[in-house]
Design a protein around this motif. Structure first.
Motif, PDB file in Angstrom:
ATOM      1  N   PHE A 284       0.802  -1.221   0.000  1.00 21.03           N
ATOM      2  CA  PHE A 284       0.000   0.000   0.000  1.00 21.03           C
ATOM      3  C   PHE A 284       0.838   1.277   0.000  1.00 21.03           C
ATOM      4  CE2 PHE A 284      -3.119  -3.147   1.246  1.00 21.03           C
ATOM      5  CZ  PHE A 284      -4.184  -2.801   0.431  1.00 21.03           C
ATOM      6  N   ASN A 285       2.167   1.135  -0.142  1.00 28.94           N
ATOM      7  CA  ASN A 285       2.983   2.291  -0.484  1.00 28.94           C
ATOM      8  C   ASN A 285       2.777   2.650  -1.946  1.00 28.94           C
ATOM      9  OD1 ASN A 285       4.370   2.870   1.999  1.00 28.94           O
ATOM     10  ND2 ASN A 285       5.502   0.954   1.694  1.00 28.94           N
ATOM     11  N   ASN A 286       2.255   1.702  -2.714  1.00 28.41           N
ATOM     12  CA  ASN A 286       1.939   1.908  -4.120  1.00 28.41           C
ATOM     13  C   ASN A 286       0.476   2.260  -4.298  1.00 28.41           C
ATOM     14  OD1 ASN A 286       4.560   1.159  -4.853  1.00 28.41           O
ATOM     15  ND2 ASN A 286       4.008  -0.996  -5.083  1.00 28.41           N
ATOM     16  N   ASP A 287       0.134   2.793  -5.452  1.00 28.72           N
ATOM     17  CA  ASP A 287      -1.269   2.882  -5.832  1.00 28.72           C
ATOM     18  C   ASP A 287      -1.743   1.480  -6.170  1.00 28.72           C
ATOM     19  OD1 ASP A 287      -1.285   5.662  -5.564  1.00 28.72           O
ATOM     20  OD2 ASP A 287      -0.701   5.976  -7.659  1.00 28.72           O
ATOM     21  N   VAL A 288      -2.975   1.160  -5.805  1.00 32.64           N
ATOM     22  CA  VAL A 288      -3.501  -0.191  -5.991  1.00 32.64           C
ATOM     23  C   VAL A 288      -4.739  -0.122  -6.884  1.00 32.64           C
ATOM     24  CG1 VAL A 288      -4.370  -2.273  -4.855  1.00 32.64           C
ATOM     25  CG2 VAL A 288      -2.642  -0.846  -3.714  1.00 32.64           C
ATOM     26  N   VAL A 289      -4.722  -0.863  -7.982  1.00 31.17           N
ATOM     27  CA  VAL A 289      -5.821  -0.886  -8.941  1.00 31.17           C
ATOM     28  C   VAL A 289      -6.433  -2.283  -8.924  1.00 31.17           C
ATOM     29  CG1 VAL A 289      -6.490  -0.582 -11.354  1.00 31.17           C
ATOM     30  CG2 VAL A 289      -4.671   0.844 -10.371  1.00 31.17           C
ATOM     31  N   PHE A 290      -7.744  -2.364  -8.702  1.00 31.83           N
ATOM     32  CA  PHE A 290      -8.378  -3.677  -8.631  1.00 31.83           C
ATOM     33  C   PHE A 290      -9.875  -3.576  -8.895  1.00 31.83           C
ATOM     34  CE2 PHE A 290      -9.062  -1.811  -4.538  1.00 31.83           C
ATOM     35  CZ  PHE A 290     -10.215  -2.380  -4.015  1.00 31.83           C
ATOM     36  N   THR A 291     -10.474  -4.685  -9.250  1.00 37.65           N
ATOM     37  CA  THR A 291     -11.928  -4.782  -9.340  1.00 37.65           C
ATOM     38  C   THR A 291     -12.435  -5.328  -8.010  1.00 37.65           C
ATOM     39  OG1 THR A 291     -11.776  -7.002 -10.271  1.00 37.65           O
ATOM     40  CG2 THR A 291     -11.943  -5.189 -11.834  1.00 37.65           C
ATOM     41  N   TRP A 292     -13.574  -4.813  -7.566  1.00 40.05           N
ATOM     42  CA  TRP A 292     -14.154  -5.383  -6.338  1.00 40.05           C
ATOM     43  C   TRP A 292     -14.797  -6.734  -6.660  1.00 40.05           C
ATOM     44  CZ3 TRP A 292     -13.675  -3.411  -1.452  1.00 40.05           C
ATOM     45  CH2 TRP A 292     -14.355  -4.108  -0.443  1.00 40.05           C
ATOM     46  N   ASN A 293     -15.484  -6.790  -7.771  1.00 32.83           N
ATOM     47  CA  ASN A 293     -16.121  -8.035  -8.201  1.00 32.83           C
ATOM     48  C   ASN A 293     -15.713  -8.317  -9.646  1.00 32.83           C
ATOM     49  OD1 ASN A 293     -18.480 -10.131  -7.782  1.00 32.83           O
ATOM     50  ND2 ASN A 293     -18.851  -9.208  -9.791  1.00 32.83           N
ATOM     51  N   GLY A 294     -15.086  -9.453  -9.871  1.00 35.97           N
ATOM     52  CA  GLY A 294     -14.687  -9.829 -11.220  1.00 35.97           C
ATOM     53  C   GLY A 294     -15.896 -10.321 -12.006  1.00 35.97           C
ATOM     54  N   THR A 295     -16.421  -9.477 -12.866  1.00 37.35           N
ATOM     55  CA  THR A 295     -17.671  -9.783 -13.557  1.00 37.35           C
ATOM     56  C   THR A 295     -17.580 -11.042 -14.395  1.00 37.35           C
ATOM     57  OG1 THR A 295     -18.028  -7.389 -13.723  1.00 37.35           O
ATOM     58  CG2 THR A 295     -19.498  -8.788 -14.992  1.00 37.35           C
TER      59      THR A 295
END
Length: 392
Positions: A136-147
């Motif tokens: 979390f020192n980095n920016d974090v990109v993610f989907t909450w729900n993988g459609t």
């Protein structure tokens, strides 16, 4: 030829698409009667409608007052791209992916933005990456729900409160159906056509205070097209988050979204919407637990989506088929259901393993899900008999 008696009950609404999704129960075109057609979205009446969407969205979802909510172009894709191109590059990036849309964001970050040192944290369809690896020192990109995989993060406990980077969350098939911890999310995006059954082409972009601070203190090294620009003179363009959209929205779609939000309010808000989606998952999962041919693609119960419920085929005959025949068999099940008008658009996503995908979002009635399930058994029995006959 073997006779397969049809189930006695049909879904009242056979729409189980994962987007655009089923309209709210009882919806008719009369719901759009108050649309200011032929009027400018910048006129007083148009801007008021756009502001109404923003205000009702905040109220239904319980979005904090210091978070900005904007209506942006190009559906969820546009909203995510705005965030990626405007915010990333200030520090390292952890990009998470466990299905096709997450993979798409990784591709954009690595191959289009060409950011150095991106940490890709991935898992296959049906699984969730090891979230403890996230820095979390980095920016974090993610989907909450993988459609396209039917796999969701179970909660936000893995996200640090004292993070240095931003959390950028594609929540398009999660919001209004899953409990989002807003304080842990700096950017959230979604589109209207998912859980509330709205129309396409419009995205929602929510920015927390930390994201706004980044926008006002950091300028990307690359040029930004007009539809991505959220600042002017180093300051946030506040109008975007008050109904002054970057490009021209469909006022018919806006009116439809207002109708959907009013419906959500009539049920009691987001908790009621979540309960409806979870009830749909419970019905499908109980059927899967007793099934001798189908299983949930999500292997861990806590990660199983209550919206994009993805089914794999576990029948022994199926696993003896070639990859081409597996795909053909799954498509045949979808075709049979479509022809019978009992279940539309429930094929697995094109990049996912061959199988089925049943949308269980809040606009889908649980009674319709229950009615669909015997038809899945009925269609599968026919396909199984056909392929076994070919192999004989």
């Amino acid at each position: 030829m073997t006779d397969f008696p049809r189930p006695g009950v049909r879904p009242n609404n056979p729409n189980f698409s994962s987007g655009p999704c089923a309209k709210r129960p009882g919806w008719t075109v009369e719901a759009l009667a108050d649309t200011p057609v032929g009027r400018s979205h910048r006129a007083k009446i148009g801007k008021a409608k756009l502001e109404e969407v923003i205000n009702r969205t905040r109220a239904v979802l319980g979005i904090p007052d210091d978070y900005r909510i904007g209506i942006v172009p190009a559906s969820d894709t546009g909203a995510v791209e705005m965030a990626l191109w405007s915010l990333l590059g200030a520090r390292g990036v952890d990009a998470l992916a466990w299905e096709s849309f997450g993979e798409g964001w990784v591709t954009d970050i690595v191959k289009q933005l060409k950011l150095p040192g991106v940490r890709e944290i991935k898992a296959g369809y049906g699984e969730l990456p090891d979230l403890s690896q996230v820095d979390f020192n980095n920016d974090v990109v993610f989907t909450w729900n993988g459609t396209t995989a039917g796999v969701r993060v179970p909660n936000g406990e893995w996200i640090k409160d004292d993070r240095a980077g931003l959390t950028i969350c594609d929540a398009t098939s999660a919001v209004f159906a899953m409990d989002l911890p807003w304080s842990k999310l700096d950017v959230v995006t979604w589109s209207w056509q998912k859980v509330l059954g709205g129309e396409g082409a419009h995205g929602m972009l929510v920015l927390g205070p930390r994201a706004v601070e980044r926008l006002e203190s950091y300028k990307p090294a690359w040029p930004l097209p007009k539809i991505f620009r959220m600042t002017k003179g180093g300051k946030l363009i506040e109008g975007i988050f008050k109904g002054e959209t970057i490009n021209t929205p469909s006022m018919i779609a806006v009116e439809d979204q207002i109708d959907a939000l009013k419906w959500a309010e009539s049920l009691g808000g987001v908790k009621a919407l979540i309960a409806r989606s979870e009830a749909n998952l419970a019905v499908v999962q109980a059927w899967l637990d007793a099934s001798d041919w189908a299983a949930n693609l999500a292997t861990v119960p806590a990660t199983r989506s209550c919206t994009s419920i993805c089914l794999s085929i576990k029948a022994p005959f199926f696993h003896k088929l070639s990859a081409e025949d597996k795909a053909a068999a799954a498509k045949k099940i979808v075709s049979i259901l479509d022809k019978e008008k009992v279940g539309y658009d429930i094929g697995a996503y094109r990049d996912a393993p061959p199988g089925l995908r049943v949308w269980g979002g809040a606009t889908v009635e649980t009674a319709d899900v229950k009615a669909l399930l015997p038809w899945l058994d009925w269609a599968f029995a026919q396909v199984k008999a056909e392929f076994e006959a070919k192999a004989a």
